[in-house]
Design a protein around this motif. Sequence first.
Motif, short mmCIF file in Angstrom:
data_model
loop_
_atom_site.label_atom_id
_atom_site.label_comp_id
_atom_site.label_asym_id
_atom_site.label_seq_id
_atom_site.Cartn_x
_atom_site.Cartn_y
_atom_site.Cartn_z
N MET A 11 -26.72 -1.19 -6.50
CA MET A 11 -27.51 -0.21 -7.23
C MET A 11 -26.65 0.47 -8.28
N TYR A 12 -27.28 0.73 -9.46
CA TYR A 12 -26.56 1.34 -10.56
C TYR A 12 -26.54 2.86 -10.43
N ILE A 13 -25.45 3.43 -10.78
CA ILE A 13 -25.38 4.88 -10.91
C ILE A 13 -25.12 5.13 -12.39
N THR A 14 -26.17 5.52 -13.11
CA THR A 14 -26.12 5.54 -14.57
C THR A 14 -25.03 6.42 -15.15
N ASP A 15 -24.74 7.53 -14.52
CA ASP A 15 -23.73 8.43 -15.07
C ASP A 15 -22.33 7.82 -15.02
N HIS A 16 -22.13 6.88 -14.14
CA HIS A 16 -20.78 6.35 -13.94
C HIS A 16 -20.54 5.00 -14.61
N ILE A 17 -21.55 4.44 -15.23
CA ILE A 17 -21.37 3.13 -15.87
C ILE A 17 -21.14 3.37 -17.36
N PRO A 18 -20.00 2.98 -17.87
CA PRO A 18 -19.76 3.13 -19.31
C PRO A 18 -20.79 2.30 -20.10
N GLU A 19 -21.14 2.83 -21.25
CA GLU A 19 -22.16 2.16 -22.07
C GLU A 19 -21.73 0.73 -22.41
N LYS A 20 -20.46 0.54 -22.68
CA LYS A 20 -19.95 -0.81 -23.01
C LYS A 20 -20.27 -1.79 -21.89
N ASP A 21 -20.08 -1.36 -20.64
CA ASP A 21 -20.38 -2.23 -19.50
C ASP A 21 -21.88 -2.51 -19.40
N LEU A 22 -22.70 -1.49 -19.67
CA LEU A 22 -24.17 -1.69 -19.67
C LEU A 22 -24.58 -2.72 -20.71
N LEU A 23 -23.95 -2.63 -21.88
CA LEU A 23 -24.29 -3.56 -22.96
C LEU A 23 -23.86 -4.98 -22.63
N ILE A 24 -22.73 -5.11 -21.98
CA ILE A 24 -22.27 -6.44 -21.56
C ILE A 24 -23.24 -7.02 -20.54
N ARG A 25 -23.68 -6.16 -19.60
CA ARG A 25 -24.66 -6.62 -18.60
C ARG A 25 -26.00 -6.96 -19.26
N LEU A 26 -26.37 -6.16 -20.26
CA LEU A 26 -27.60 -6.43 -21.00
C LEU A 26 -27.51 -7.79 -21.68
N GLN A 27 -26.37 -8.08 -22.30
CA GLN A 27 -26.18 -9.38 -22.95
C GLN A 27 -26.39 -10.53 -21.98
N GLY A 28 -26.00 -10.28 -20.73
CA GLY A 28 -26.14 -11.31 -19.70
C GLY A 28 -27.56 -11.41 -19.13
N GLY A 29 -28.47 -10.57 -19.61
CA GLY A 29 -29.86 -10.65 -19.17
C GLY A 29 -30.17 -9.75 -17.98
N ASP A 30 -29.34 -8.74 -17.74
CA ASP A 30 -29.53 -7.83 -16.62
C ASP A 30 -30.67 -6.85 -16.93
N HIS A 31 -31.78 -6.99 -16.22
CA HIS A 31 -32.97 -6.15 -16.44
C HIS A 31 -32.71 -4.68 -16.13
N ARG A 32 -31.92 -4.44 -15.09
CA ARG A 32 -31.64 -3.05 -14.69
C ARG A 32 -30.83 -2.33 -15.78
N ALA A 33 -29.90 -3.05 -16.38
CA ALA A 33 -29.10 -2.47 -17.47
C ALA A 33 -30.02 -2.13 -18.65
N PHE A 34 -30.98 -3.00 -18.90
CA PHE A 34 -31.95 -2.76 -19.99
C PHE A 34 -32.77 -1.50 -19.69
N GLU A 35 -33.22 -1.35 -18.44
CA GLU A 35 -34.00 -0.16 -18.05
C GLU A 35 -33.19 1.12 -18.24
N ILE A 36 -31.92 1.07 -17.86
CA ILE A 36 -31.06 2.25 -17.98
C ILE A 36 -30.90 2.63 -19.46
N ILE A 37 -30.66 1.62 -20.29
CA ILE A 37 -30.52 1.85 -21.73
C ILE A 37 -31.82 2.41 -22.32
N TYR A 38 -32.94 1.84 -21.87
CA TYR A 38 -34.25 2.31 -22.36
C TYR A 38 -34.44 3.79 -22.00
#
Length: 197
Positions: A1-28
Amino acid sequence: MYITDHIPEKDLLIRLQGGDHRAFEIIYKKYSLIIYANILRMVRDEDIADDLLHDLFLKIWNKRVEIDPENSFKGYLFTCSRFLVLNFLRHVSVERQVEKYLSSVRTELYTHIEELVFLKETDNILQNAIGQLPPQRQKIYTMCKVDGMSYVEVASLLGISISTVQDHIVKANQFIKKQLSTTDNLTLLLGALLITY
């Protein structure tokens, strides 16, 4: 499970690039409100702003592999949303111009049809009035006013004097004007113009 406050944006974007839906939701969730407000400020319509926000994030998902995690994602979103709005406004402007043109063409066509109907009705009234003239007067009137022959030509063809031709025309005009006076004023005016040349 993601904890949004603790995930650097760069890591979220890398996960988004990989097709991670949860990372996309957090960014949204992180950016949708601020981007929506910016779009709404430009288009001033909530439904359109909703649609454009949806389109923007759909494009982000579809082009996720092109996102550079090293650059400011917030700046990237604002730039993309601005281009999206400008394209939308350009499209609306073209649509309005096309609609304006089509409207003018429809109005012109309607006016033209209206004029044709009016002229046909007026011509019917005029022909009816001419048809009520005595045969010789009708013939002379038709030759002069419809066929465009001169009084001299008509007199020569019919073997009568020019003054006789003129007398028939004057009496025919009087009769036709009287017939036209029983119709509306616009028809009368047009009829008067048709017969007094």
